[in-house]
Write a protein that holds these residues in place. Structure first.
Motif, PDB file in Angstrom:
ATOM      1  N   UNK A  42      11.422  32.483 -30.348  1.00  0.00           N
ATOM      2  CA  UNK A  42      12.040  31.554 -29.395  1.00  0.00           C
ATOM      3  C   UNK A  42      13.458  31.209 -29.812  1.00  0.00           C
ATOM      4  N   UNK A  43      14.254  30.861 -28.804  1.00  0.00           N
ATOM      5  CA  UNK A  43      15.520  30.175 -29.011  1.00  0.00           C
ATOM      6  C   UNK A  43      15.314  28.700 -28.677  1.00  0.00           C
ATOM      7  N   UNK A  44      14.446  28.458 -27.685  1.00  0.00           N
ATOM      8  CA  UNK A  44      14.027  27.106 -27.302  1.00  0.00           C
ATOM      9  C   UNK A  44      12.521  27.060 -27.521  1.00  0.00           C
ATOM     10  N   UNK A  45      12.081  26.190 -28.414  1.00  0.00           N
ATOM     11  CA  UNK A  45      10.654  26.127 -28.773  1.00  0.00           C
ATOM     12  C   UNK A  45       9.751  25.905 -27.554  1.00  0.00           C
ATOM     13  N   UNK A  46      10.258  25.258 -26.530  1.00  0.00           N
ATOM     14  CA  UNK A  46       9.465  24.976 -25.326  1.00  0.00           C
ATOM     15  C   UNK A  46       9.449  26.133 -24.332  1.00  0.00           C
ATOM     16  N   UNK A  47      10.226  27.180 -24.612  1.00  0.00           N
ATOM     17  CA  UNK A  47      10.273  28.347 -23.724  1.00  0.00           C
ATOM     18  C   UNK A  47      10.295  29.626 -24.578  1.00  0.00           C
ATOM     19  N   UNK A  48       9.132  29.994 -25.177  1.00  0.00           N
ATOM     20  CA  UNK A  48       9.090  31.176 -26.050  1.00  0.00           C
ATOM     21  C   UNK A  48       9.534  32.451 -25.337  1.00  0.00           C
ATOM     22  N   UNK A  49      10.266  33.276 -26.065  1.00  0.00           N
ATOM     23  CA  UNK A  49      10.633  34.603 -25.576  1.00  0.00           C
ATOM     24  C   UNK A  49       9.467  35.564 -25.761  1.00  0.00           C
ATOM     25  N   UNK A  50       8.676  35.325 -26.807  1.00  0.00           N
ATOM     26  CA  UNK A  50       7.500  36.151 -27.083  1.00  0.00           C
ATOM     27  C   UNK A  50       6.451  35.278 -27.759  1.00  0.00           C
ATOM     28  N   UNK A  51       5.207  35.433 -27.323  1.00  0.00           N
ATOM     29  CA  UNK A  51       4.079  34.777 -27.974  1.00  0.00           C
ATOM     30  C   UNK A  51       2.901  35.731 -27.927  1.00  0.00           C
ATOM     31  N   UNK A  52       2.476  36.170 -29.091  1.00  0.00           N
ATOM     32  CA  UNK A  52       1.373  37.130 -29.171  1.00  0.00           C
ATOM     33  C   UNK A  52       0.046  36.441 -28.899  1.00  0.00           C
ATOM     34  N   UNK A  53      -0.983  37.245 -28.856  1.00  0.00           N
ATOM     35  CA  UNK A  53      -2.336  36.708 -28.828  1.00  0.00           C
ATOM     36  C   UNK A  53      -2.581  35.988 -30.145  1.00  0.00           C
ATOM     37  N   UNK A  54      -3.497  35.037 -30.153  1.00  0.00           N
ATOM     38  CA  UNK A  54      -3.895  34.368 -31.386  1.00  0.00           C
ATOM     39  C   UNK A  54      -5.033  35.152 -32.012  1.00  0.00           C
ATOM     40  N   UNK A  55      -4.939  35.354 -33.316  1.00  0.00           N
ATOM     41  CA  UNK A  55      -5.946  36.097 -34.070  1.00  0.00           C
ATOM     42  C   UNK A  55      -6.487  35.169 -35.146  1.00  0.00           C
ATOM     43  N   UNK A  56      -7.815  35.038 -35.229  1.00  0.00           N
ATOM     44  CA  UNK A  56      -8.416  34.157 -36.231  1.00  0.00           C
ATOM     45  C   UNK A  56      -9.254  34.951 -37.214  1.00  0.00           C
ATOM     46  N   UNK A  57      -9.271  34.472 -38.451  1.00  0.00           N
ATOM     47  CA  UNK A  57     -10.078  35.094 -39.500  1.00  0.00           C
ATOM     48  C   UNK A  57     -10.423  34.050 -40.541  1.00  0.00           C
ATOM     49  N   UNK A  58     -11.500  34.282 -41.230  1.00  0.00           N
ATOM     50  CA  UNK A  58     -11.859  33.456 -42.380  1.00  0.00           C
ATOM     51  C   UNK A  58     -11.208  34.079 -43.602  1.00  0.00           C
ATOM     52  N   UNK A  59     -10.592  33.271 -44.450  1.00  0.00           N
ATOM     53  CA  UNK A  59      -9.910  33.775 -45.637  1.00  0.00           C
ATOM     54  C   UNK A  59     -10.947  34.219 -46.665  1.00  0.00           C
ATOM     55  N   UNK A  60     -10.872  35.515 -47.014  1.00  0.00           N
ATOM     56  CA  UNK A  60     -11.769  36.115 -47.999  1.00  0.00           C
ATOM     57  C   UNK A  60     -10.929  36.999 -48.920  1.00  0.00           C
ATOM     58  N   UNK A  61     -11.593  37.812 -49.714  1.00  0.00           N
ATOM     59  CA  UNK A  61     -10.885  38.737 -50.600  1.00  0.00           C
ATOM     60  C   UNK A  61     -10.311  39.938 -49.856  1.00  0.00           C
ATOM     61  N   UNK A  62     -10.679  40.140 -48.596  1.00  0.00           N
ATOM     62  CA  UNK A  62     -10.189  41.275 -47.802  1.00  0.00           C
ATOM     63  C   UNK A  62      -8.885  40.906 -47.091  1.00  0.00           C
ATOM     64  N   UNK A  63      -8.136  41.907 -46.638  1.00  0.00           N
ATOM     65  CA  UNK A  63      -6.931  41.664 -45.833  1.00  0.00           C
ATOM     66  C   UNK A  63      -7.371  41.074 -44.494  1.00  0.00           C
ATOM     67  N   UNK A  64      -6.821  39.928 -44.143  1.00  0.00           N
ATOM     68  CA  UNK A  64      -7.270  39.216 -42.943  1.00  0.00           C
ATOM     69  C   UNK A  64      -6.735  39.811 -41.648  1.00  0.00           C
ATOM     70  N   UNK A  65      -5.473  40.292 -41.649  1.00  0.00           N
ATOM     71  CA  UNK A  65      -4.870  40.716 -40.390  1.00  0.00           C
ATOM     72  C   UNK A  65      -4.182  42.065 -40.517  1.00  0.00           C
ATOM     73  N   UNK A  66      -4.383  42.912 -39.528  1.00  0.00           N
ATOM     74  CA  UNK A  66      -3.662  44.161 -39.366  1.00  0.00           C
ATOM     75  C   UNK A  66      -3.148  44.178 -37.938  1.00  0.00           C
ATOM     76  N   UNK A  67      -1.980  43.599 -37.725  1.00  0.00           N
ATOM     77  CA  UNK A  67      -1.445  43.478 -36.366  1.00  0.00           C
ATOM     78  C   UNK A  67      -0.894  44.806 -35.866  1.00  0.00           C
ATOM     79  N   UNK A  68      -1.093  45.053 -34.610  1.00  0.00           N
ATOM     80  CA  UNK A  68      -0.561  46.237 -33.917  1.00  0.00           C
ATOM     81  C   UNK A  68       0.271  45.754 -32.740  1.00  0.00           C
ATOM     82  N   UNK A  69       0.971  46.663 -32.105  1.00  0.00           N
ATOM     83  CA  UNK A  69       1.747  46.311 -30.907  1.00  0.00           C
ATOM     84  C   UNK A  69       0.799  45.743 -29.855  1.00  0.00           C
ATOM     85  N   UNK A  70       1.286  44.743 -29.111  1.00  0.00           N
ATOM     86  CA  UNK A  70       0.437  44.071 -28.123  1.00  0.00           C
ATOM     87  C   UNK A  70       0.962  44.183 -26.706  1.00  0.00           C
TER      88      UNK A  70
END
Length: 174
Positions: A42-70
Motif C-alpha cells: 500500500x501507499x495508503x493503508x486504507x486503500x491497499x494496492x495488493x492484498x493476498x489471501x490469508x494463510x494460517x499455520x500452527x508454528x512447529x519445527x516444519x516450514x510454515x509457509x511456501x507462498x506461490x503466485x496468487x
C-alpha cells in the motif's frame, strides 16, 4: 511395591523441579501459536494496492509457509517465498522465486499476525551472519501481536534470504 512407587514419585518430582529452570531459561516462544500470514502492498493503508489471501499455520519445527503466485492486482503479485517461523526467529527464503525486484510502495511486505491484544514483541534484529538480503531493522515494526516486514523496492535472487530474531514478551502464551 510401595517403596518403588515412592522412589518413582521422588524421581519425577526431582525431574520436574530440574525442568522448571530450563523452561524459564528458554523464555517465551512462538512454538504452538497460530500465525496468519498475508502479503500487503500500500501507499495508503486504507486503500491497499495488493492484498493476498490469508494463510494460517500452527508454528512447529516444519516450514510454515511456501507462498506461490496468487494473481495480479494493480500489476503486483506474490513473489514465491518460504517462511519458517521458529521459537523466536523467522527465516525468509527466496530460493523458489525467479530473480527480480519487489514492488515499490510505502509498504510492501509480509504481515504475520500471532493474535492477541497484548504487546507480544519487544524487539527485532536482523541476523546479519545468516542474511544475504539487505534487510534492516528500520523495515521491521510490530503492533501488539502483529509483525510487519517491509521489503519494498528490494531486489532478490535464488540465494536471497534473511532472518529476524525476535525478543518476545511472553504475553498470551500458547
Amino acid at each position: 511395591m510401595a517403596k518403588i512407587l515412592h522412589l518413582a514419585a521422588a524421581v519425577l518430582a526431582v525431574l520436574t523441579l530440574a525442568a522448571a529452570p530450563l523452561a524459564a531459561q528458554m523464555g517465551p516462544s512462538l512454538m504452538g501459536r497460530t500465525v496468519t500470514l498475508k502479503v500487503l502492498t500500500y501507499d495508503d493503508r486504507n486503500a491497499p494496492l495488493y492484498e493476498s489471501a490469508s494463510h494460517s499455520a500452527k508454528v512447529t519445527d516444519a516450514t510454515e509457509f511456501g507462498l506461490r503466485r496468487e494473481g495480479v492486482q494493480n500489476d503486483i503479485d506474490v513473489v514465491p517465498i518460504l517462511i519458517d517461523v521458529e521459537a523466536s526467529r523467522i527465516e525468509f527464503d527466496y530460493s523458489i522465486a525467479e530473480p527480480g525486484e519487489l514492488a515499490e510502495a510505502k509498504f510492501n511486505g509480509y504481515v504475520l499476525d500471532f493474535g492477541g491484544d497484548c504487546n507480544l514483541f519487544w524487539g527485532a534484529r536482523v541476523d546479519r551472519d545468516f542474511s544475504t538480503f539487505p534487510m534492516t531493522e528500520n523495515r521491521i515494526f510490530f503492533d501488539k501481536g502483529t509483525l510487519y516486514v517491509d521489503v519494498s523496492g528490494m531486489t532478490f535472487d535464488r540465494e536471497s534470504r534473511f532472518a529476524i530474531d525476535l525478543d518476545l514478551s511472553g504475553c498470551g502464551t500458547a
